[in-house]
Design a protein around this motif. Structure first.
Motif, PDB file in Angstrom:
ATOM      1  N   GLN A 100       0.827  -1.193   0.000  1.00 29.16           N
ATOM      2  CA  GLN A 100       0.000   0.000   0.000  1.00 29.16           C
ATOM      3  C   GLN A 100       0.868   1.252   0.000  1.00 29.16           C
ATOM      4  N   GLY A 101       0.629   2.121  -0.990  1.00 30.79           N
ATOM      5  CA  GLY A 101       1.389   3.349  -1.128  1.00 30.79           C
ATOM      6  C   GLY A 101       2.722   3.203  -1.840  1.00 30.79           C
ATOM      7  N   GLN A 102       3.046   2.019  -2.328  1.00 34.07           N
ATOM      8  CA  GLN A 102       4.345   1.798  -2.970  1.00 34.07           C
ATOM      9  C   GLN A 102       4.432   2.496  -4.325  1.00 34.07           C
ATOM     10  N   TYR A 103       3.325   2.483  -5.086  1.00 31.48           N
ATOM     11  CA  TYR A 103       3.305   3.108  -6.410  1.00 31.48           C
ATOM     12  C   TYR A 103       2.148   4.113  -6.486  1.00 31.48           C
ATOM     13  N   TRP A 104       1.919   4.667  -7.673  1.00 26.32           N
ATOM     14  CA  TRP A 104       0.886   5.683  -7.838  1.00 26.32           C
ATOM     15  C   TRP A 104      -0.507   5.135  -7.527  1.00 26.32           C
ATOM     16  N   ALA A 105      -0.677   3.811  -7.637  1.00 26.21           N
ATOM     17  CA  ALA A 105      -1.912   3.140  -7.232  1.00 26.21           C
ATOM     18  C   ALA A 105      -1.536   1.789  -6.650  1.00 26.21           C
ATOM     19  N   ASP A 106      -2.432   1.221  -5.849  1.00 24.95           N
ATOM     20  CA  ASP A 106      -2.218  -0.105  -5.284  1.00 24.95           C
ATOM     21  C   ASP A 106      -2.884  -1.134  -6.193  1.00 24.95           C
ATOM     22  N   TRP A 107      -2.190  -2.279  -6.413  1.00 24.38           N
ATOM     23  CA  TRP A 107      -2.624  -3.253  -7.406  1.00 24.38           C
ATOM     24  C   TRP A 107      -2.792  -4.630  -6.783  1.00 24.38           C
ATOM     25  N   GLY A 108      -3.772  -5.356  -7.299  1.00 22.56           N
ATOM     26  CA  GLY A 108      -3.981  -6.734  -6.904  1.00 22.56           C
ATOM     27  C   GLY A 108      -4.620  -7.503  -8.049  1.00 22.56           C
ATOM     28  N   MET A 109      -4.754  -8.823  -7.871  1.00 22.41           N
ATOM     29  CA  MET A 109      -5.405  -9.664  -8.871  1.00 22.41           C
ATOM     30  C   MET A 109      -6.349 -10.626  -8.164  1.00 22.41           C
ATOM     31  N   LEU A 110      -7.353 -11.077  -8.906  1.00 21.66           N
ATOM     32  CA  LEU A 110      -8.323 -12.035  -8.393  1.00 21.66           C
ATOM     33  C   LEU A 110      -8.538 -13.132  -9.424  1.00 21.66           C
ATOM     34  N   PHE A 111      -8.604 -14.376  -8.945  1.00 19.51           N
ATOM     35  CA  PHE A 111      -8.909 -15.531  -9.786  1.00 19.51           C
ATOM     36  C   PHE A 111     -10.012 -16.324  -9.092  1.00 19.51           C
ATOM     37  N   GLU A 112     -11.010 -16.757  -9.860  1.00 19.11           N
ATOM     38  CA  GLU A 112     -12.167 -17.427  -9.265  1.00 19.11           C
ATOM     39  C   GLU A 112     -12.671 -18.504 -10.208  1.00 19.11           C
ATOM     40  N   ILE A 113     -13.123 -19.619  -9.642  1.00 19.40           N
ATOM     41  CA  ILE A 113     -13.799 -20.660 -10.409  1.00 19.40           C
ATOM     42  C   ILE A 113     -15.084 -21.022  -9.692  1.00 19.40           C
ATOM     43  N   GLU A 114     -16.153 -21.209 -10.457  1.00 16.60           N
ATOM     44  CA  GLU A 114     -17.478 -21.466  -9.892  1.00 16.60           C
ATOM     45  C   GLU A 114     -18.138 -22.609 -10.633  1.00 16.60           C
ATOM     46  N   LYS A 115     -18.812 -23.487  -9.888  1.00 18.02           N
ATOM     47  CA  LYS A 115     -19.585 -24.587 -10.473  1.00 18.02           C
ATOM     48  C   LYS A 115     -21.018 -24.515  -9.975  1.00 18.02           C
ATOM     49  N   GLU A 116     -21.957 -24.681 -10.897  1.00 17.65           N
ATOM     50  CA  GLU A 116     -23.361 -24.709 -10.520  1.00 17.65           C
ATOM     51  C   GLU A 116     -23.662 -25.971  -9.728  1.00 17.65           C
ATOM     52  N   HIS A 117     -24.581 -25.866  -8.779  1.00 18.66           N
ATOM     53  CA  HIS A 117     -24.893 -26.983  -7.882  1.00 18.66           C
ATOM     54  C   HIS A 117     -25.591 -28.135  -8.604  1.00 18.66           C
ATOM     55  N   ALA A 118     -26.561 -27.828  -9.449  1.00 16.07           N
ATOM     56  CA  ALA A 118     -27.413 -28.865 -10.029  1.00 16.07           C
ATOM     57  C   ALA A 118     -27.099 -29.165 -11.482  1.00 16.07           C
ATOM     58  N   ASN A 120     -23.755 -29.324 -14.748  1.00 12.94           N
ATOM     59  CA  ASN A 120     -22.331 -29.312 -15.094  1.00 12.94           C
ATOM     60  C   ASN A 120     -21.994 -28.039 -15.860  1.00 12.94           C
ATOM     61  N   ASP A 121     -22.232 -26.906 -15.200  1.00  8.24           N
ATOM     62  CA  ASP A 121     -21.957 -25.597 -15.792  1.00  8.24           C
ATOM     63  C   ASP A 121     -20.922 -24.887 -14.923  1.00  8.24           C
ATOM     64  N   TRP A 122     -19.943 -24.264 -15.584  1.00  5.08           N
ATOM     65  CA  TRP A 122     -18.798 -23.682 -14.888  1.00  5.08           C
ATOM     66  C   TRP A 122     -18.557 -22.266 -15.380  1.00  5.08           C
ATOM     67  N   SER A 123     -17.840 -21.499 -14.569  1.00  4.95           N
ATOM     68  CA  SER A 123     -17.315 -20.206 -15.007  1.00  4.95           C
ATOM     69  C   SER A 123     -15.982 -19.967 -14.311  1.00  4.95           C
ATOM     70  N   ALA A 124     -15.076 -19.317 -15.009  1.00  5.77           N
ATOM     71  CA  ALA A 124     -13.775 -18.940 -14.464  1.00  5.77           C
ATOM     72  C   ALA A 124     -13.594 -17.445 -14.675  1.00  5.77           C
ATOM     73  N   LYS A 125     -13.060 -16.782 -13.654  1.00  4.89           N
ATOM     74  CA  LYS A 125     -12.929 -15.325 -13.687  1.00  4.89           C
ATOM     75  C   LYS A 125     -11.514 -14.936 -13.290  1.00  4.89           C
ATOM     76  N   SER A 126     -10.975 -13.949 -13.966  1.00  2.43           N
ATOM     77  CA  SER A 126      -9.703 -13.351 -13.566  1.00  2.43           C
ATOM     78  C   SER A 126      -9.800 -11.850 -13.794  1.00  2.43           C
ATOM     79  N   GLY A 127      -9.093 -11.085 -12.958  1.00  6.35           N
ATOM     80  CA  GLY A 127      -9.198  -9.650 -13.113  1.00  6.35           C
ATOM     81  C   GLY A 127      -8.173  -8.877 -12.324  1.00  6.35           C
ATOM     82  N   VAL A 128      -8.152  -7.586 -12.585  1.00  6.52           N
ATOM     83  CA  VAL A 128      -7.210  -6.653 -11.966  1.00  6.52           C
ATOM     84  C   VAL A 128      -7.976  -5.747 -10.999  1.00  6.52           C
ATOM     85  N   LEU A 129      -7.418  -5.604  -9.801  1.00  4.44           N
ATOM     86  CA  LEU A 129      -7.991  -4.751  -8.770  1.00  4.44           C
ATOM     87  C   LEU A 129      -7.057  -3.573  -8.529  1.00  4.44           C
TER      88      LEU A 129
END
Length: 231
Positions: A100-118, A120-129
């Motif tokens: 925090q405060g190291q550069y002009w903005a603070d940076w992070g990343m997120l990765f997520e995987i989701e499966k529907e309960h009932a 066989n449907d999936w989704s995968a997410k990645s992004g910049v925070l």
């Protein structure tokens, strides 16, 4: 500042096709506390011309290092018969890229995987925070790329954009304006968040926001709430 605003709107305008099944949810901050553990509850209630969609998330997270954390979610939704039950499961990995405060903005990343309960449907997410402070104000942005596949959905890439502009009045009460964008959804509205710190690095965070959709429907309102306890 001008470069930062230009970058945000460039990502919004020139990004991939945005998700048509987008759910208003939290705007993620890029921070991870060293070796934290957390439990979280979230609620989302959306009322529009098609009725009311109610969804809740319950999670437990554990930091894997000083900069990474893994969270497991059970997602519950109300079905067309009015019964509430499990709808999907998620695994989420967040990575704090900069101090925090190291550069002009603070940076992070997120990765997520989701499966529907009932199904066989999936989704995968990645992004910049990102998060940038301007005096007592903070601008937080999330830009996500989502890939969906399965038996009942078409395999395709989608995208999401979220933004929060927050005034850090006092730690316990911080008003904000939130913005969400998706293919068939654009919404914005007021929000509040706060944090209460306790001894031994424990803290309780709360959030509430009321988002209005601007999609041509006569009514499209979303109430979202969250409670998170870190210890």
């Amino acid at each position: 500042m001008r470069y930062y605003i230009f970058l945000l709107f460039s990502l919004l305008i020139s990004g991939p096709a945005l998700a048509d099944n987008f759910i208003v949810d939290r705007v993620y901050h890029p921070y991870v506390l060293p070796f934290e553990r957390e439990v979280e509850w979230r609620l989302m209630s959306r009322q529009n011309d098609d009725g009311n969609l109610l969804q809740q998330r319950y999670s437990f997270g554990h930091a894997l290092s000083e900069r990474t954390i893994l969270e497991a979610y059970i997602v519950g939704s109300r079905d067309e018969q009015g019964d509430f039950g499990a709808s999907s499961y998620e695994l989420e990995f967040r990575w704090m890229l900069t101090e925090q405060g190291q550069y002009w903005a603070d940076w992070g990343m997120l990765f997520e995987i989701e499966k529907e309960h009932a199904s066989n449907d999936w989704s995968a997410k990645s992004g910049v925070l990102t998060e940038k402070e301007f005096g007592r104000f903070s601008l937080t942005t999330n830009v996500f790329l989502v890939y969906e596949w399965g038996d009942n959905i078409a395999s395709e890439f989608e995208g999401e954009f979220k933004m929060k502009y927050r005034y850090r009045w006092i730690p316990e009460i911080q008003p904000a304006i939130e913005f969400y964008a998706a293919e068939d959804y654009v919404g914005a509205g007021p929000g509040f968040m706060g944090i209460k710190r306790f001894p031994a690095s424990r803290q309780l965070k709360w959030e509430v926001a009321f988002i209005t959709g601007f999609n041509g429907d006569n009514k499209d309102h979303t109430l979202r709430m969250a409670l998170e306890y870190e210890f």
